[in-house]
Scaffold this motif. Structure first.
Motif, PDB file in Angstrom:
ATOM      1  N   HIS A  27     -12.344  -0.739  -8.134  1.00 57.03           N
ATOM      2  CA  HIS A  27     -12.753  -0.071  -6.892  1.00 57.03           C
ATOM      3  C   HIS A  27     -13.066  -1.089  -5.795  1.00 57.03           C
ATOM      4  O   HIS A  27     -12.638  -0.942  -4.646  1.00 57.03           O
ATOM      5  CB  HIS A  27     -13.972   0.818  -7.185  1.00 57.03           C
ATOM      6  N   TRP A 130     -15.695  11.957   0.789  1.00 58.59           N
ATOM      7  CA  TRP A 130     -17.052  11.429   0.659  1.00 58.59           C
ATOM      8  C   TRP A 130     -18.059  12.547   0.906  1.00 58.59           C
ATOM      9  O   TRP A 130     -17.811  13.429   1.718  1.00 58.59           O
ATOM     10  CB  TRP A 130     -17.286  10.344   1.718  1.00 58.59           C
ATOM     11  N   ASP A 163     -18.870   8.219  -2.937  1.00 59.63           N
ATOM     12  CA  ASP A 163     -17.408   8.234  -2.871  1.00 59.63           C
ATOM     13  C   ASP A 163     -16.906   9.214  -3.929  1.00 59.63           C
ATOM     14  O   ASP A 163     -17.220   9.052  -5.108  1.00 59.63           O
ATOM     15  CB  ASP A 163     -16.904   6.811  -3.174  1.00 59.63           C
TER      16      ASP A 163
HETATM   17 MN   MN3 Z   1     -13.388   4.343  -2.862  1.00 61.00          MN
END
Ligand code: MN3
Length: 200
Positions: A27, A130, A163
């Motif tokens: 990530h 998000w 996220d």
């Molecule tokens: Mn991300």
């Protein structure tokens, strides 16, 4: 000056067992880095090269006269991820105490209602995006954004985010996004960072 991938605030394995070092290595080391690299390529040789990241995000938000979607997507994702790492810490999560708790209770009625709304925003976001706790005109609210979209582009002050792109949780949770969001709430939220964002 090219943008650089900011350092993580903790070691890659520091959030285990809630988020694995493997997830963070992809990530942060692959996804976040790619956004930084692609942003640098997109603004090379343009007047944007000398602008702060926040200004690039705002100037390229949808509806702005000179907006470029590709610049917005990469700049906003650089900003969103740099912010997201700071929203987590080892030993975090659970009900906050002090002024943050009072702010949440005032805005949402109780911590439990904050959790319910924040979780619904993360789980209910269709596709990638998000969930956020933001301040807008002095009021706290929960919003969700699609893809790279960010509160910065909507005149809101970001206080907390999770996220919910699949890359954030798939290696550890597969399709169980609700479990990831609940774990983020219970074990990862850095409430001191939220307090600082509230000016507390
Ligand atoms: Mn991300």
């Amino acid at each position: 000056m090219a943008f650089e991938l900011p350092k993580l605030p903790w070691a890659e394995d520091a959030l285990e067992p809630y988020t694995s070092a493997r997830t963070i290595s992809f990530h942060y080391g692959k996804h976040h880095k790619a956004y930084v690299d692609n942003l640098n390529k997109a603004i090379a040789g343009t007047s944007m090269e000398s602008l702060p990241l926040e200004d690039i995000v705002k100037a390229n938000a949808e509806g702005m006269p000179a907006a470029k979607g590709s610049v917005f997507n990469n700049a906003a994702q650089v900003w969103n991820h740099s912010f997201f790492w700071q929203c987590m810490k080892p030993g975090g999560g659970g009900q906050p105490v002090g002024p943050v708790a009072a702010n949440l209770a005032q805005a949402f009625g109780s911590y439990e209602q904050f959790v319910e709304q924040f979780k619904a925003a993360g789980v209910g976001r269709f596709g990638s995006g998000w969930a956020w706790l933001v301040s807008e005109g002095g009021m706290l609210k929960i919003v969700s954004t699609a893809n790279a979209d960010t509160p910065l582009a909507h005149g809101q002050v970001a206080l907390l985010t999770v996220d919910v792109w699949e890359h954030a949780y798939y290696l550890d949770y597969q399709n169980r996004r609700p479990d990831f969001v609940q774990t983020f709430i219970d074990h990862l939220i850095n409430w001191e960072f939220v307090a600082a964002n509230l000016g507390l």
